[in-house]
Write a protein that holds these residues in place. Structure first.
Motif, PDB file in Angstrom:
ATOM      1  N   ILE A  76       1.000  -1.039   0.070  1.00  0.00           N
ATOM      2  CA  ILE A  76      -0.020   0.031   0.056  1.00  0.00           C
ATOM      3  C   ILE A  76       1.016   1.303   0.081  1.00  0.00           C
ATOM      4  O   ILE A  76       0.431   2.179  -0.655  1.00  0.00           O
ATOM      5  CB  ILE A  76      -1.046  -0.030   1.238  1.00  0.00           C
TER       6      ILE A  76
ATOM      7  N   SER B 138       2.011   1.938  -3.388  1.00  0.00           N
ATOM      8  CA  SER B 138       0.899   2.359  -4.086  1.00  0.00           C
ATOM      9  C   SER B 138       1.117   4.076  -3.954  1.00  0.00           C
ATOM     10  O   SER B 138       0.622   4.944  -4.623  1.00  0.00           O
ATOM     11  CB  SER B 138      -0.360   1.780  -4.118  1.00  0.00           C
ATOM     12  N   PHE B 139       1.189   4.366  -2.673  1.00  0.00           N
ATOM     13  CA  PHE B 139       1.203   5.802  -2.091  1.00  0.00           C
ATOM     14  C   PHE B 139       2.270   6.410  -2.976  1.00  0.00           C
ATOM     15  O   PHE B 139       2.013   7.641  -3.530  1.00  0.00           O
ATOM     16  CB  PHE B 139       1.307   5.751  -0.843  1.00  0.00           C
TER      17      PHE B 139
ATOM     18  N   ALA C   6       1.286   7.052  -6.643  1.00  0.00           N
ATOM     19  CA  ALA C   6       0.624   7.950  -6.866  1.00  0.00           C
ATOM     20  C   ALA C   6       1.095   9.395  -6.719  1.00  0.00           C
ATOM     21  O   ALA C   6       0.862  10.402  -7.398  1.00  0.00           O
ATOM     22  CB  ALA C   6      -0.429   7.856  -5.672  1.00  0.00           C
TER      23      ALA C   6
ATOM     24  N   LEU D 153      -1.407   3.118 -13.221  1.00  0.00           N
ATOM     25  CA  LEU D 153      -2.796   2.211 -13.234  1.00  0.00           C
ATOM     26  C   LEU D 153      -2.326   0.705 -12.780  1.00  0.00           C
ATOM     27  O   LEU D 153      -2.993   0.014 -12.122  1.00  0.00           O
ATOM     28  CB  LEU D 153      -3.399   2.397 -14.582  1.00  0.00           C
TER      29      LEU D 153
ATOM     30  N   HIS E 127      -1.037   0.021  -9.298  1.00  0.00           N
ATOM     31  CA  HIS E 127      -2.362   0.014  -8.320  1.00  0.00           C
ATOM     32  C   HIS E 127      -3.030  -1.097  -8.593  1.00  0.00           C
ATOM     33  O   HIS E 127      -3.529  -1.765  -7.564  1.00  0.00           O
ATOM     34  CB  HIS E 127      -3.105   1.240  -8.378  1.00  0.00           C
ATOM     35  N   PHE E 128      -3.290  -1.421  -9.814  1.00  0.00           N
ATOM     36  CA  PHE E 128      -4.190  -2.889  -9.963  1.00  0.00           C
ATOM     37  C   PHE E 128      -3.543  -4.005  -9.237  1.00  0.00           C
ATOM     38  O   PHE E 128      -4.273  -4.931  -8.736  1.00  0.00           O
ATOM     39  CB  PHE E 128      -4.360  -2.974 -11.475  1.00  0.00           C
TER      40      PHE E 128
ATOM     41  N   ASP F 105      -1.584  -4.029  -6.958  1.00  0.00           N
ATOM     42  CA  ASP F 105      -1.923  -3.759  -5.425  1.00  0.00           C
ATOM     43  C   ASP F 105      -3.248  -4.234  -5.013  1.00  0.00           C
ATOM     44  O   ASP F 105      -3.594  -4.945  -3.975  1.00  0.00           O
ATOM     45  CB  ASP F 105      -1.909  -2.237  -5.158  1.00  0.00           C
ATOM     46  N   ILE F 106      -4.190  -4.070  -5.588  1.00  0.00           N
ATOM     47  CA  ILE F 106      -5.549  -4.375  -5.455  1.00  0.00           C
ATOM     48  C   ILE F 106      -5.560  -5.961  -5.471  1.00  0.00           C
ATOM     49  O   ILE F 106      -6.215  -6.630  -4.620  1.00  0.00           O
ATOM     50  CB  ILE F 106      -6.499  -3.878  -6.612  1.00  0.00           C
TER      51      ILE F 106
END
Lengths: 94, 219
Positions: free
Chosen positions: B76, B79-80, B83, B193, B196-197, B199-200
């Motif tokens: 996470i 991902s931050f 971003a 993108l 993050h995906f 990460d999901i």
């Protein structure tokens, strides 16, 4: 395109929220809720995934085309799982 | 040079906005094909979880929640930073873009390091299906199925992480070459993108593999 799509503050709040939800998932896991454990864990995961998609991936700020693609993927997955599961729980002969 | 974006506009597009929209839409479609790839595996897990509920909870009890939760936080965090890399690209801050790309790569490598530490622990505990699986409780075959799905799904996720590291390296090189600016940085956005995906996917893997056996658990 001079203005960034999402502010750093929003990113930071999203990050904080995701960490809090991870801690919540872990803590709730120590309580024995029977079959509800996995339901709660996946439910929280779905909220986390929505946060990531909405803010980190800018899905909330994109046009209709991207939203339709996203909805298509999610709905496809729900159809795949729900129809398969109804088949499995409906099989009386196996 | 009247319009700096003119150089970056491929001839099949009318304007930079249309070009960016096409790229973004294409990336989202690619991600939805990835949903199909992982979706089939999540379905397989759901079916076997319903078939062998007790064994899957026992299997989940063998996971290390400490490493799993730390790894989730690390991913996470990556991902931050990703971003923030996109934010830096949007504001045309190339120096900060490089720093955040490097931070994302570093956290990704930390994640992979912890992941392979876990794999090694499972191997030592004889929980490697097909290679060295030895479980003395009831229904060893069902527990083996749990571990098979665990290695398959987290392994496929790890492959995506390695691919992500490669893409981030490419972005770093292109940024150093001065390819990105506040006007043109679509590749950085698309890298975001993808990252993050991935990460999901991990968020869901953490939920299904690590949490269920926690109450019968060692730390």
């Amino acid at each position: 395109m001079a203005q960034p799509a999402v502010s750093r503050k929003t990113y930071a709040y999203t990050f904080g929220g995701l960490l809090a939800l991870t801690a919540l998932t872990t803590l709730l896991g120590f309580i024995d809720m029977g079959p509800m454990n996995v339901v709660v864990a996946v439910g929280i995961a779905a909220v986390k995934a929505s946060l990531i998609a909405a803010f980190f991936m800018h899905a909330l700020y994109e046009g209709k085309l991207v939203r339709v693609a996203l909805a298509g993927g999610v709905i496809w997955f729900l159809i795949l799982v729900s129809l398969t599961i109804t088949d499995y729980i409906g099989r009386r002969w196996s | 040079m009247a319009d700096p974006t003119a150089l970056l506009l491929r001839e099949q597009y009318n304007n930079p906005v249309q070009q960016r929209e096409s790229s973004t839409f294409g990336m989202w479609i690619f991600i939805m094909t990835e949903v199909m790839l992982f979706g089939g595996l999540f379905l397989a897990f759901t079916v076997y979880r319903m078939k062998f509920p007790e064994s899957f909870i026992v299997g989940s009890g063998d996971m290390s929640i400490t490493l799993g939760a730390i790894n989730t936080a690390v991913l996470i965090g990556s991902s931050f930073t990703m971003a923030l890399a996109v934010f830096s690209a949007e504001t045309g801050n190339r120096r900060m873009l490089s720093i955040f790309l490097l931070a994302t790569m570093f956290l990704g490598l930390v994640f992979l390091g912890i992941k392979f530490t876990e794999y090694y622990q499972h191997y030592q505990e004889h929980r490697a299906p097909g290679i060295w699986f030895d479980y003395r409780g009831p229904n060893p075959g069902q527990v083996e199925m749990f571990f098979l799905l665990y290695f398959l799904m987290t392994g496929l996720h790890a492959v995506h992480m390695f691919v992500g590291e490669g893409i981030l390296t490419a972005m770093l090189i292109r940024n150093r070459a001065g390819s990105f600016s506040a006007e043109y940085h679509t590749p950085v956005e698309l890298t975001g993108l993808y990252w993050h995906f991935v990460d999901i996917i991990w968020v869901f893997l953490f939920a299904i593999f690590y949490v269920e056996g926690l109450h019968l658990h060692k730390l």
